[in-house]
Design a protein around this motif. Structure first.
Motif, short mmCIF file in Angstrom:
data_model
loop_
_atom_site.label_atom_id
_atom_site.label_comp_id
_atom_site.label_asym_id
_atom_site.label_seq_id
_atom_site.Cartn_x
_atom_site.Cartn_y
_atom_site.Cartn_z
N ARG A 107 0.84 -1.21 0.00
CA ARG A 107 0.00 0.00 0.00
C ARG A 107 0.87 1.25 0.00
O ARG A 107 0.64 2.19 -0.77
CB ARG A 107 -0.93 -0.01 1.22
CG ARG A 107 -1.65 1.32 1.47
CD ARG A 107 -2.41 1.27 2.78
NE ARG A 107 -3.59 0.44 2.61
CZ ARG A 107 -4.75 0.88 2.16
NH1 ARG A 107 -4.88 2.15 1.80
NH2 ARG A 107 -5.77 0.08 2.04
N ALA A 108 1.88 1.26 0.87
CA ALA A 108 2.74 2.44 0.96
C ALA A 108 3.49 2.69 -0.35
O ALA A 108 3.64 3.83 -0.78
CB ALA A 108 3.73 2.27 2.11
N ARG A 109 3.96 1.61 -0.99
CA ARG A 109 4.70 1.78 -2.25
C ARG A 109 3.81 2.33 -3.36
O ARG A 109 4.22 3.22 -4.12
CB ARG A 109 5.32 0.44 -2.69
CG ARG A 109 6.54 0.03 -1.88
CD ARG A 109 7.23 -1.17 -2.50
NE ARG A 109 6.39 -2.36 -2.49
CZ ARG A 109 6.30 -3.20 -1.48
NH1 ARG A 109 7.00 -2.99 -0.37
NH2 ARG A 109 5.53 -4.28 -1.55
N VAL A 110 2.59 1.81 -3.46
CA VAL A 110 1.69 2.26 -4.53
C VAL A 110 1.25 3.70 -4.29
O VAL A 110 1.35 4.55 -5.18
CB VAL A 110 0.46 1.32 -4.63
CG1 VAL A 110 -0.58 1.90 -5.59
CG2 VAL A 110 0.90 -0.07 -5.09
N LEU A 111 0.76 3.99 -3.10
CA LEU A 111 0.29 5.35 -2.82
C LEU A 111 1.45 6.35 -2.84
O LEU A 111 1.25 7.54 -3.13
CB LEU A 111 -0.42 5.40 -1.47
CG LEU A 111 -1.68 4.52 -1.36
CD1 LEU A 111 -2.34 4.73 0.00
CD2 LEU A 111 -2.67 4.83 -2.47
N GLY A 112 2.66 5.87 -2.53
CA GLY A 112 3.82 6.75 -2.53
C GLY A 112 4.27 7.18 -3.90
O GLY A 112 5.20 7.98 -4.03
N LYS A 113 3.62 6.67 -4.96
CA LYS A 113 3.98 7.05 -6.33
C LYS A 113 3.31 8.34 -6.78
O LYS A 113 3.61 8.84 -7.87
CB LYS A 113 3.62 5.92 -7.30
CG LYS A 113 4.48 4.67 -7.14
CD LYS A 113 5.94 4.96 -7.45
CE LYS A 113 6.79 3.70 -7.49
NZ LYS A 113 6.96 3.09 -6.17
N LEU A 114 2.39 8.88 -5.98
CA LEU A 114 1.79 10.17 -6.32
C LEU A 114 2.63 11.26 -5.65
O LEU A 114 2.70 11.34 -4.43
CB LEU A 114 0.34 10.23 -5.83
CG LEU A 114 -0.44 11.49 -6.21
CD1 LEU A 114 -0.49 11.68 -7.72
CD2 LEU A 114 -1.87 11.43 -5.64
N LEU A 115 3.28 12.09 -6.46
CA LEU A 115 4.29 13.03 -5.98
C LEU A 115 3.82 14.47 -6.11
O LEU A 115 2.98 14.80 -6.96
CB LEU A 115 5.59 12.87 -6.76
CG LEU A 115 6.13 11.46 -6.99
CD1 LEU A 115 7.45 11.54 -7.75
CD2 LEU A 115 6.29 10.71 -5.69
N VAL A 116 4.40 15.33 -5.29
CA VAL A 116 4.24 16.77 -5.43
C VAL A 116 5.62 17.41 -5.37
O VAL A 116 6.58 16.82 -4.85
CB VAL A 116 3.34 17.36 -4.32
CG1 VAL A 116 1.91 16.87 -4.47
CG2 VAL A 116 3.88 17.04 -2.93
N LEU A 117 5.71 18.62 -5.88
CA LEU A 117 6.99 19.33 -5.94
C LEU A 117 6.95 20.52 -4.98
O LEU A 117 6.10 21.40 -5.12
CB LEU A 117 7.27 19.81 -7.36
CG LEU A 117 8.64 20.44 -7.61
CD1 LEU A 117 9.74 19.40 -7.43
CD2 LEU A 117 8.70 21.05 -9.01
N LEU A 118 7.86 20.51 -4.01
CA LEU A 118 8.02 21.65 -3.12
C LEU A 118 9.00 22.62 -3.76
O LEU A 118 10.08 22.22 -4.20
CB LEU A 118 8.54 21.20 -1.75
CG LEU A 118 7.65 20.24 -0.96
CD1 LEU A 118 8.39 19.72 0.27
CD2 LEU A 118 6.36 20.93 -0.55
N GLU A 119 8.64 23.90 -3.81
CA GLU A 119 9.50 24.89 -4.42
C GLU A 119 10.69 25.19 -3.52
O GLU A 119 10.82 24.64 -2.42
CB GLU A 119 8.69 26.16 -4.71
CG GLU A 119 7.49 25.95 -5.62
CD GLU A 119 7.88 25.47 -7.01
OE1 GLU A 119 8.97 25.86 -7.49
OE2 GLU A 119 7.12 24.70 -7.61
#
Length: 384
Positions: A107-119
């Motif tokens: 679960r952690a690996r799959v959900l961890g594939k949605l990323l965001v970029l911190l400026e």
């Protein structure tokens, strides 16, 4: 040559001309490696597509609305939940535990594939995004350029900031008194182990105490409030040491509590040595899990084997430990008692309590039977 892990992606979209490849520093508290393939996702990305890509190992860098990203994460989570329960009716408790951990890891690996970029100032430039700069500064320190993180990790950072702001009430310290946990430091939400330290009989005329693996400093604070004039609180983690110092200062106990590390035992001897090691002998997969999982019982055995050499005459060691590992088949009571004897110690007494958290009543939990039977004990140990 830089060893800083990075992710690489292109912002190419059908309606736009080709864009140059981009890169950003990668950060993962669970030490997950940077994804090899990253594609851009936005409000038009379907949950089924995102889930399939994530299962295949492709990360999705979110460029849409922040709240839509959270909804996509929930949709992906529901798809994971549709999978059959990995535990088997005939599985032993230990097998059920390992299958449960494996499922949680997936679960952690799959959900961890949605990323965001911190400026480069730790801000998010997504629509309807909250101001996360303060939370990220607390968790990560000063910004050092753009940083890519999983959305699940960022949500944990935001949640940790909220816990830090409002604190956790600890009745053992007095009505309305709160401990403020930092990100990556185990929070004292399970108050039964704190209550044990608050009510166990103290050795005769104690003045000094060691609190090993102090975390938030909650047990050091309880000991200081019980009259110990000098409590040395140790931890191996910089976040925990900073957290314990801040809590001691908030409570007006900085003159009684000395925070030091990174080591299990400080120099010298004490009238009382308290240790609440992680309760399960398994490998942690993130910083926060270090408060729960202790590979091969390393901290437990380190406490036991060092205790006699760090006690003053007439002193005691208090081991605060759940028997959940015993119910899960990860350790036996005989193993624990043998380790105590091998360290040249004997049990002078013990007190126990049942957990009060809601999971003990959750019959859908694959580990429900073990959780319902759990007892947390404070073992009073003295040199044999």
């Amino acid at each position: 040559m830089s060893t800083t892990p990075t992710i690489n992606w292109s912002e190419d979209q059908p309606a736009r001309p080709a864009q140059p490849a981009r890169a950003a520093r990668w950060h993962s508290e669970s030490c997950a490696p940077p994804p090899r393939r990253v594609v851009v996702a936005d409000d038009g990305t379907k949950a089924a597509t995102a889930y399939q890509l994530a299962c295949e190992g492709t990360a999705l860098l979110w460029r849409g609305d922040f709240h839509n990203a959270r909804q996509l994460l929930k949709s992906m989570s529901r798809r994971i939940d549709r999978k059959p329960n990995p535990t088997r009716p005939d599985a032993t408790p230990a097998e059920s535990f390992h299958l449960h951990r494996r499922a949680r890891g997936h679960r952690a690996r799959v959900l961890g594939k949605l990323l965001v970029l911190l400026e480069d100032d730790h801000s998010l430039t997504l629509r309807r995004a909250p101001d996360v700069r303060r939370a990220c500064n607390e968790a990560y320190g000063p910004p050092r350029g753009e940083r890519a993180v999983s959305l699940t990790e960022l949500l944990g950072v935001i949640g940790a900031h909220q816990w830090r702001e409002r604190g956790v009430e600890v009745p053992a310290l007095g009505a309305g008194t709160r401990i403020h946990p930092h990100y990556g430091v185990f929070s004292p939400v399970r108050g039964e182990y704190v209550d044990l330290v608050a009510r166990a009989p103290l050795p005769a005329n104690p003045r000094t105490a060691f609190d090993l693996g102090t975390g938030t400093g909650v047990l050091a604070a309880v000991l200081a409030r019980r009259g110990l004039s000098h409590v040395v609180a140790t931890d191996i983690g910089p976040r925990a040491m900073a957290c314990a110092r801040e809590n001691a200062d908030r409570l007006g106990l900085a003159d009684r509590i000395e925070v030091t590390g990174p080591a299990l035992y400080p120099e010298g001897r004490a009238d009382l040595v308290v240790c609440n090691p992680p309760w399960l002998p398994a490998r942690p997969t993130s910083t926060i899990e270090q408060g729960v999982y202790d590979p091969d019982g390393t901290m437990l055995h380190g406490f036991l084997h060092g205790l006699a050499a760090h006690l003053r005459p007439g002193g005691e060691g208090w081991l605060v430990l759940s028997d959940l590992a015993e119910h899960l088949g990860l350790r036996t009571r005989e193993d624990l008692l043998t380790a105590i004897t091998a360290a040249g110690l004997r049990v002078a007494g013990s007190i126990g309590t049942k957990p009060r958290h809601p999971r003990t009543r959750d019959t859908t939990d694959p580990l429900h039977r073990a959780r319902a039977a759990e007892v947390t004990s404070l073992w009073r140990l003295i040199p044999d």
